[in-house]
Design a protein around this motif. Structure first.
Motif, PDB file in Angstrom:
ATOM      1  N   THR A  72      11.591  70.635 -34.282  1.00 52.36           N
ATOM      2  CA  THR A  72      11.483  70.811 -35.751  1.00 52.36           C
ATOM      3  C   THR A  72       9.727  70.484 -35.860  1.00 52.36           C
ATOM      4  OG1 THR A  72      11.744  68.519 -36.516  1.00 52.36           O
ATOM      5  CG2 THR A  72      13.764  70.232 -36.481  1.00 52.36           C
TER       6      THR A  72
ATOM      7  N   GLU B 263       8.782  68.402 -38.032  1.00 54.40           N
ATOM      8  CA  GLU B 263       8.830  66.842 -38.125  1.00 54.40           C
ATOM      9  C   GLU B 263       8.828  65.958 -36.591  1.00 54.40           C
ATOM     10  OE1 GLU B 263      11.394  63.398 -40.596  1.00 54.40           O
ATOM     11  OE2 GLU B 263      12.495  65.306 -40.049  1.00 54.40           O
ATOM     12  N   ASP B 264       9.281  66.871 -35.711  1.00 54.64           N
ATOM     13  CA  ASP B 264       8.962  66.250 -34.299  1.00 54.64           C
ATOM     14  C   ASP B 264       7.538  66.228 -33.966  1.00 54.64           C
ATOM     15  OD1 ASP B 264      11.916  65.830 -33.906  1.00 54.64           O
ATOM     16  OD2 ASP B 264      12.115  67.938 -33.338  1.00 54.64           O
TER      17      ASP B 264
ATOM     18  N   VAL C 133       5.082  66.163 -36.090  1.00 54.55           N
ATOM     19  CA  VAL C 133       4.408  65.164 -36.925  1.00 54.55           C
ATOM     20  C   VAL C 133       4.428  63.841 -36.322  1.00 54.55           C
ATOM     21  CG1 VAL C 133       4.246  64.134 -39.318  1.00 54.55           C
ATOM     22  CG2 VAL C 133       4.577  66.476 -39.075  1.00 54.55           C
ATOM     23  N   ARG C 134       5.725  63.725 -35.954  1.00 52.07           N
ATOM     24  CA  ARG C 134       5.770  62.163 -35.434  1.00 52.07           C
ATOM     25  C   ARG C 134       5.072  61.944 -33.863  1.00 52.07           C
ATOM     26  NH1 ARG C 134      12.355  61.493 -36.280  1.00 52.07           N
ATOM     27  NH2 ARG C 134      12.262  60.999 -38.483  1.00 52.07           N
TER      28      ARG C 134
ATOM     29  N   GLU D  61       5.974  69.074 -47.498  1.00 51.25           N
ATOM     30  CA  GLU D  61       6.631  67.964 -46.945  1.00 51.25           C
ATOM     31  C   GLU D  61       8.236  68.189 -46.700  1.00 51.25           C
ATOM     32  OE1 GLU D  61       6.798  62.996 -46.897  1.00 51.25           O
ATOM     33  OE2 GLU D  61       5.503  64.250 -48.493  1.00 51.25           O
TER      34      GLU D  61
ATOM     35  N   LEU E  87       9.770  70.108 -43.480  1.00 55.55           N
ATOM     36  CA  LEU E  87       9.386  69.778 -42.035  1.00 55.55           C
ATOM     37  C   LEU E  87      10.627  70.010 -41.141  1.00 55.55           C
ATOM     38  CD1 LEU E  87       7.619  66.235 -42.822  1.00 55.55           C
ATOM     39  CD2 LEU E  87       6.748  68.436 -42.380  1.00 55.55           C
ATOM     40  N   GLN E  88      11.702  70.388 -41.680  1.00 57.06           N
ATOM     41  CA  GLN E  88      12.931  70.790 -40.716  1.00 57.06           C
ATOM     42  C   GLN E  88      12.726  72.173 -40.064  1.00 57.06           C
ATOM     43  OE1 GLN E  88      14.977  68.654 -39.377  1.00 57.06           O
ATOM     44  NE2 GLN E  88      13.762  66.994 -40.707  1.00 57.06           N
TER      45      GLN E  88
END
Length: 313
Positions: A7, A9-10, A12-13, A23, A26-27
């Motif tokens: 995703t 989000e992955d 981003v991290r 935001e 993010l999925q």
């Protein structure tokens, strides 16, 4: 074989990105291993637009957008946004991105920036390398993965045949454990299989009668390696009398992992037999073959003068 996806989000991290817009989206899933830097798309050419890829906007793209009139900019950005790519990433800072942020909020597309300015080409190399591994098709096999003399080796065999014990001997000789029991294989390309662990068994080696050993705690950091490219597949089998092949050179055999053929050979186990030494020899011999050397060919070339003298008689 398992097809992977990650995703936004992955991403981003992994790269500590800042989210400017989208935001709540993010999925969004990412399924393509390479990012895309839109260029032709900004001038209206969408015939080959890889909309499933992460879109990178570097200085060139941002400067081009800045030079457009407000009306033209709305059209250009709107055309790309209408394809709903998983996200946009800007590595060169957030100055003047208000208009882009507006489009991403409206379309529900995450807009991300790096925490510090980065050279776009260098950032692309980093994120591409991450995506290739993260999205690589994978499978698991029962065995042990080792790095011997810098060569990735997959040890297979029936349960209890002695794979882990052999690995322990190799570690004692200065080689590195990658994975024990559960080996994760990732297909990075049509010619490359990467061997790694499943995180849960990382650094652990299971030995019958002793139980679990943490090889890093016992033998230091050099006893473990996180991943390795698989170059050789070795099947450890029980000793079968009169079943060993003593030809000068074995015909190459291969095992197929997700469409990639890996050279394979069999080593039979018997009490007192130096199996670890044979694996070291197999690794060195594989390396020499990659350099174009064959011990059998050199041996036969030495015999040619003898054959000539025999024929003259």
């Amino acid at each position: 074989m398992i097809e992977k996806k990650i995703t936004v989000e992955d991403i981003v991290r992994r790269f500590s990105l800042t989210v400017l817009a989208g935001e709540e989206h993010l999925q969004n899933t990412i399924t393509q291993q390479r990012v895309h830097r839109p260029g032709l798309e900004f001038v209206g050419h969408f015939d080959f637009f890889p909309k499933e890829r992460v879109q990178i906007l570097g200085k060139k793209e941002i400067n081009y957008l800045h030079k457009l009139s407000k009306e033209e900019r709305i059209i250009r950005i709107g055309n790309i946004v209408s394809y709903h790519p998983p996200c946009f990433i800007v590595p060169s800072g957030e100055e003047g991105l208000t208009y882009l942020k507006h489009h991403c909020i409206k379309a529900g597309i995450p807009l991300l920036i790096t925490k510090k300015r980065e050279v776009t080409s260098e950032f692309i190399l980093k994120i591409d390398a991450y995506l290739v591994k993260a999205l690589a098709p994978e499978m698991t096999v029962h065995g042990v993965c080792m790095n011997v003399f810098g060569i990735g080796i997959l040890l297979r065999g029936n349960s209890g045949v002695g794979k882990s014990e052999t690995a322990h001997t190799l570690i004692g000789r200065g080689h590195r454990l990658v994975a024990d029991d559960v080996v994760v294989l990732k297909k990075l390309s049509s010619q490359t299989i990467l061997g790694t662990h499943d995180e849960k068994t990382k650094e652990f080696l299971a030995l019958r009668s002793l139980g679990l050993l943490n090889v890093v705690r016992m033998y230091g950091r050099t006893a473990f390696q996180d991943e390795t490219r698989i170059a050789l597949d070795i099947n450890l089998t029980k000793w079968q009398k009169d079943d060993l092949n003593n030809d000068l050179e074995q015909e190459p055999e291969y095992v197929d992992y997700m469409g990639v053929k890996i050279p394979s050979l069999e080593i039979q186990l018997q009490p007192g037999r130096d199996v670890a030494g044979l694996i070291e020899a197999a690794a060195n011999n594989w390396y020499l073959r990659q350099q174009g050397y064959s011990a059998a060919e050199e041996f036969l070339s030495r015999l040619e003068p003898e054959f000539g003298r025999i024929e003259k008689r």
